[in-house]
Design a protein around this motif. Sequence first.
Motif, PDB file in Angstrom:
ATOM      1  N   GLY A 153      -6.477  -2.880 -16.296  1.00 22.39           N
ATOM      2  CA  GLY A 153      -5.117  -3.111 -15.827  1.00 22.39           C
ATOM      3  C   GLY A 153      -5.037  -3.505 -14.371  1.00 22.39           C
ATOM      4  N   PHE A 154      -5.961  -2.993 -13.556  1.00 20.06           N
ATOM      5  CA  PHE A 154      -5.862  -3.196 -12.109  1.00 20.06           C
ATOM      6  C   PHE A 154      -7.254  -3.051 -11.514  1.00 20.06           C
ATOM      7  CE2 PHE A 154      -4.792  -1.409  -7.788  1.00 20.06           C
ATOM      8  CZ  PHE A 154      -4.151  -2.535  -7.294  1.00 20.06           C
ATOM      9  N   SER A 155      -7.772  -4.147 -10.958  1.00 20.26           N
ATOM     10  CA  SER A 155      -9.139  -4.150 -10.436  1.00 20.26           C
ATOM     11  C   SER A 155      -9.211  -4.651  -8.999  1.00 20.26           C
ATOM     12  CB  SER A 155     -10.044  -5.028 -11.319  1.00 20.26           C
ATOM     13  OG  SER A 155     -10.187  -4.472 -12.601  1.00 20.26           O
ATOM     14  N   MET A 156      -8.151  -4.451  -8.233  1.00 23.14           N
ATOM     15  CA  MET A 156      -8.126  -4.907  -6.839  1.00 23.14           C
ATOM     16  C   MET A 156      -8.992  -3.962  -6.003  1.00 23.14           C
ATOM     17  SD  MET A 156      -4.766  -5.571  -4.476  1.00 23.14           S
ATOM     18  CE  MET A 156      -4.894  -6.013  -2.742  1.00 23.14           C
ATOM     19  N   HIS A 157     -10.275  -4.295  -5.893  1.00 23.34           N
ATOM     20  CA  HIS A 157     -11.230  -3.336  -5.346  1.00 23.34           C
ATOM     21  C   HIS A 157     -11.096  -3.119  -3.842  1.00 23.34           C
ATOM     22  CE1 HIS A 157     -13.761  -6.693  -3.941  1.00 23.34           C
ATOM     23  NE2 HIS A 157     -13.600  -7.234  -5.127  1.00 23.34           N
ATOM     24  N   SER A 158     -10.331  -3.953  -3.164  1.00 22.36           N
ATOM     25  CA  SER A 158     -10.099  -3.693  -1.738  1.00 22.36           C
ATOM     26  C   SER A 158      -9.302  -2.408  -1.528  1.00 22.36           C
ATOM     27  CB  SER A 158      -9.374  -4.877  -1.089  1.00 22.36           C
ATOM     28  OG  SER A 158      -8.135  -5.130  -1.717  1.00 22.36           O
ATOM     29  N   VAL A 159      -8.603  -1.933  -2.555  1.00 18.88           N
ATOM     30  CA  VAL A 159      -7.867  -0.666  -2.431  1.00 18.88           C
ATOM     31  C   VAL A 159      -8.586   0.481  -3.140  1.00 18.88           C
ATOM     32  CG1 VAL A 159      -5.636  -1.806  -2.151  1.00 18.88           C
ATOM     33  CG2 VAL A 159      -6.388  -1.139  -4.448  1.00 18.88           C
ATOM     34  N   PHE A 160      -9.790   0.250  -3.661  1.00 18.58           N
ATOM     35  CA  PHE A 160     -10.518   1.329  -4.327  1.00 18.58           C
ATOM     36  C   PHE A 160     -10.790   2.518  -3.399  1.00 18.58           C
ATOM     37  CE2 PHE A 160     -12.631  -0.909  -8.210  1.00 18.58           C
ATOM     38  CZ  PHE A 160     -11.383  -1.245  -8.675  1.00 18.58           C
ATOM     39  N   PRO A 161     -11.087   2.302  -2.116  1.00 13.93           N
ATOM     40  CA  PRO A 161     -11.257   3.474  -1.249  1.00 13.93           C
ATOM     41  C   PRO A 161     -10.005   4.351  -1.210  1.00 13.93           C
ATOM     42  CG  PRO A 161     -12.213   1.551  -0.213  1.00 13.93           C
ATOM     43  CD  PRO A 161     -11.470   1.055  -1.417  1.00 13.93           C
ATOM     44  N   LEU A 162      -8.833   3.730  -1.200  1.00  8.64           N
ATOM     45  CA  LEU A 162      -7.585   4.493  -1.236  1.00  8.64           C
ATOM     46  C   LEU A 162      -7.430   5.205  -2.582  1.00  8.64           C
ATOM     47  CD1 LEU A 162      -4.778   5.331  -0.181  1.00  8.64           C
ATOM     48  CD2 LEU A 162      -3.920   3.123  -1.028  1.00  8.64           C
ATOM     49  N   VAL A 163      -7.637   4.483  -3.675  1.00  7.14           N
ATOM     50  CA  VAL A 163      -7.505   5.074  -5.016  1.00  7.14           C
ATOM     51  C   VAL A 163      -8.455   6.256  -5.171  1.00  7.14           C
ATOM     52  CG1 VAL A 163      -7.746   4.655  -7.489  1.00  7.14           C
ATOM     53  CG2 VAL A 163      -6.720   2.895  -6.026  1.00  7.14           C
ATOM     54  N   GLY A 164      -9.670   6.094  -4.633  1.00  7.37           N
ATOM     55  CA  GLY A 164     -10.675   7.139  -4.756  1.00  7.37           C
ATOM     56  C   GLY A 164     -10.353   8.412  -4.000  1.00  7.37           C
ATOM     57  N   GLN A 165      -9.403   8.353  -3.077  1.00  6.20           N
ATOM     58  CA  GLN A 165      -8.966   9.565  -2.392  1.00  6.20           C
ATOM     59  C   GLN A 165      -8.141  10.465  -3.311  1.00  6.20           C
ATOM     60  OE1 GLN A 165      -7.007   8.822   1.401  1.00  6.20           O
ATOM     61  NE2 GLN A 165      -8.306   7.021   1.768  1.00  6.20           N
ATOM     62  N   TYR A 166      -7.631   9.898  -4.404  1.00  4.87           N
ATOM     63  CA  TYR A 166      -6.737  10.631  -5.291  1.00  4.87           C
ATOM     64  C   TYR A 166      -7.307  10.806  -6.702  1.00  4.87           C
ATOM     65  CZ  TYR A 166      -3.185   9.746  -1.707  1.00  4.87           C
ATOM     66  OH  TYR A 166      -2.485   9.702  -0.530  1.00  4.87           O
TER      67      TYR A 166
ATOM     68  N   GLU B  40       0.818  -1.212   0.000  1.00  4.41           N
ATOM     69  CA  GLU B  40       0.000   0.000   0.000  1.00  4.41           C
ATOM     70  C   GLU B  40       0.856   1.267   0.000  1.00  4.41           C
ATOM     71  OE1 GLU B  40      -3.098   1.734   3.164  1.00  4.41           O
ATOM     72  OE2 GLU B  40      -3.632  -0.267   2.411  1.00  4.41           O
ATOM     73  N   ARG B  41       2.038   1.203   0.565  1.00  9.73           N
ATOM     74  CA  ARG B  41       2.929   2.366   0.562  1.00  9.73           C
ATOM     75  C   ARG B  41       3.337   2.733  -0.860  1.00  9.73           C
ATOM     76  NH1 ARG B  41       7.514  -0.247   4.155  1.00  9.73           N
ATOM     77  NH2 ARG B  41       7.093  -1.806   2.527  1.00  9.73           N
ATOM     78  N   LEU B  42       3.642   1.732  -1.659  1.00 11.70           N
ATOM     79  CA  LEU B  42       4.068   1.985  -3.036  1.00 11.70           C
ATOM     80  C   LEU B  42       2.888   2.445  -3.890  1.00 11.70           C
ATOM     81  CD1 LEU B  42       6.399  -1.117  -3.518  1.00 11.70           C
ATOM     82  CD2 LEU B  42       7.023   1.197  -2.802  1.00 11.70           C
ATOM     83  N   LEU B  43       1.721   1.879  -3.630  1.00 12.65           N
ATOM     84  CA  LEU B  43       0.520   2.317  -4.342  1.00 12.65           C
ATOM     85  C   LEU B  43       0.220   3.779  -4.031  1.00 12.65           C
ATOM     86  CD1 LEU B  43      -1.931   1.637  -6.124  1.00 12.65           C
ATOM     87  CD2 LEU B  43      -3.103   0.813  -4.057  1.00 12.65           C
ATOM     88  N   THR B  44       0.345   4.149  -2.778  1.00 16.24           N
ATOM     89  CA  THR B  44       0.101   5.538  -2.380  1.00 16.24           C
ATOM     90  C   THR B  44       1.087   6.479  -3.065  1.00 16.24           C
ATOM     91  OG1 THR B  44      -0.782   4.834  -0.242  1.00 16.24           O
ATOM     92  CG2 THR B  44      -0.045   7.116  -0.426  1.00 16.24           C
ATOM     93  N   ARG B  45       2.325   6.060  -3.163  1.00 12.80           N
ATOM     94  CA  ARG B  45       3.328   6.872  -3.859  1.00 12.80           C
ATOM     95  C   ARG B  45       2.919   7.144  -5.297  1.00 12.80           C
ATOM     96  NH1 ARG B  45       8.495   3.743  -5.454  1.00 12.80           N
ATOM     97  NH2 ARG B  45       6.909   2.983  -6.912  1.00 12.80           N
ATOM     98  N   ASN B  46       2.459   6.097  -5.994  1.00 11.73           N
ATOM     99  CA  ASN B  46       2.004   6.281  -7.379  1.00 11.73           C
ATOM    100  C   ASN B  46       0.812   7.231  -7.447  1.00 11.73           C
ATOM    101  OD1 ASN B  46       3.962   4.576  -8.334  1.00 11.73           O
ATOM    102  ND2 ASN B  46       2.579   2.921  -8.895  1.00 11.73           N
ATOM    103  N   LEU B  47      -0.123   7.061  -6.534  1.00  7.56           N
ATOM    104  CA  LEU B  47      -1.319   7.905  -6.538  1.00  7.56           C
ATOM    105  C   LEU B  47      -0.954   9.367  -6.273  1.00  7.56           C
ATOM    106  CD1 LEU B  47      -3.684   5.504  -4.590  1.00  7.56           C
ATOM    107  CD2 LEU B  47      -3.889   6.125  -7.005  1.00  7.56           C
TER     108      LEU B  47
ATOM    109  N   GLY C   5     -16.632  -0.700 -10.540  1.00 10.89           N
ATOM    110  CA  GLY C   5     -16.229   0.656 -10.191  1.00 10.89           C
ATOM    111  C   GLY C   5     -17.334   1.439  -9.524  1.00 10.89           C
ATOM    112  N   TYR C   6     -18.542   1.279 -10.024  1.00 10.68           N
ATOM    113  CA  TYR C   6     -19.701   1.978  -9.463  1.00 10.68           C
ATOM    114  C   TYR C   6     -19.949   1.549  -8.019  1.00 10.68           C
ATOM    115  CZ  TYR C   6     -24.608   3.410  -9.007  1.00 10.68           C
ATOM    116  OH  TYR C   6     -25.795   3.965  -8.584  1.00 10.68           O
ATOM    117  N   GLU C   7     -19.864   0.234  -7.774  1.00  7.84           N
ATOM    118  CA  GLU C   7     -20.186  -0.285  -6.444  1.00  7.84           C
ATOM    119  C   GLU C   7     -19.050  -0.090  -5.439  1.00  7.84           C
ATOM    120  OE1 GLU C   7     -21.170  -4.365  -7.048  1.00  7.84           O
ATOM    121  OE2 GLU C   7     -23.071  -3.938  -8.075  1.00  7.84           O
ATOM    122  N   LYS C   8     -17.817  -0.205  -5.890  1.00 11.52           N
ATOM    123  CA  LYS C   8     -16.691  -0.255  -4.958  1.00 11.52           C
ATOM    124  C   LYS C   8     -15.931   1.066  -4.817  1.00 11.52           C
ATOM    125  CE  LYS C   8     -17.226  -4.620  -3.929  1.00 11.52           C
ATOM    126  NZ  LYS C   8     -17.633  -5.040  -2.567  1.00 11.52           N
ATOM    127  N   MET C   9     -16.081   1.983  -5.807  1.00 15.93           N
ATOM    128  CA  MET C   9     -15.430   3.276  -5.655  1.00 15.93           C
ATOM    129  C   MET C   9     -16.447   4.398  -5.561  1.00 15.93           C
ATOM    130  SD  MET C   9     -12.330   5.133  -7.814  1.00 15.93           S
ATOM    131  CE  MET C   9     -11.364   3.645  -7.884  1.00 15.93           C
TER     132      MET C   9
END
Length: 378
Positions: A44-57, A17-24, A72-76
Amino acid sequence: MDIDIKDLPTPSYLVDERLLTRNLEILNSVQERTGCRILLALKGFSMHSVFPLVGQYLKGITSSSLFEAKLGYEKMGKEVHIFTPAYVEEDFNELLEICDHMVFNSFTQWNKFKDRVKNHERKIECGIRINPEYSEIETDIYNPCFQNSRLGVTLANFKPEDLEGIDGLHFHTMCEQNSDTLERTIKVVEEKFGEYIHKMKWLNLGGGHHITRPDYDLETLIRCINYLKDKYGVEIYLEPGEAVALNTGYLVSEVLDIVDNGMKLAILDTSAACHMPDVLEMPYRPNIINAGHPDEHPNTYRLGGNTCLAGDVIGDYSFREPLKTGDKLVFCDMAHYTMVKNNMFNGINLPNIALYNEKDGIKIVRRFGYEDFRDRLS
């Protein structure tokens, strides 16, 4: 890698998650400096457990099917965009309920569905995908602009008289490329379609932008976006998939056996064919932590999967110490185009999906089993 994996069951995809956050954060810096809107491409990437994090950016997701759009509609729960080469009739009404942007691959498709879009109670912005017939991608399977491509409308087939109701144009011509390629592509797009961009509300530059790669030229990207915004007065969208998850994840595997047939061969509990199909499809050779090229270190092995496919070979690697059964090997850059493309050929189970952060350590967020294999068959 500074994560203790000794107790992680194998095979497992492990996303840091640290590296994902860096990219975001890098992607968000582009948004902040240009006002563009960046979407996660779920292909390319559908790991929806991190969609809340992705959606912050990021501003939302882009999809290529009903199922991706629903995910995407349901999870982000942010913007939902879709492009598909041809819409399936029985999916369309459901898409109208969840999509904010719909991009059409031809004017035939647009004319078929436009009345249903216009008459829907929700405002849905629509676009046409264009094909500038220019790309610098060398591998045809990943080149949307190779000769006789089915993707996008070429200038010869463009119909200005059918643009009423069209809000934007979309082009996707890149794959794992730097911003200098985008700059050259924009010149071609302008030459062919510039007069129509002036009439649009937005321009979508597609995916394939390797924005989070260490050598990526962010300044050229920012200059390109601001140039288009200033000249044409349009909003700019980008929809990277790989750049979101680039270098954020691993595939942890275990050596099951060592055999000899003219060279040493290590059989793993992970498979190129099942778990990292781009290794065979692209093809490419993924890096392994603490391993080198053949003969770089004293002990060279050919690594293969545990399916019956003769060509289920990951590649040749060398190690400082001889491999033995039970050793764990860690493949790098295994977050994108792995989980979204893997399969259960031969009844081989899928890897666990695990997430690491400093607060919780390693957490397995998904395990698979026989039922997943059984229930997708009949």
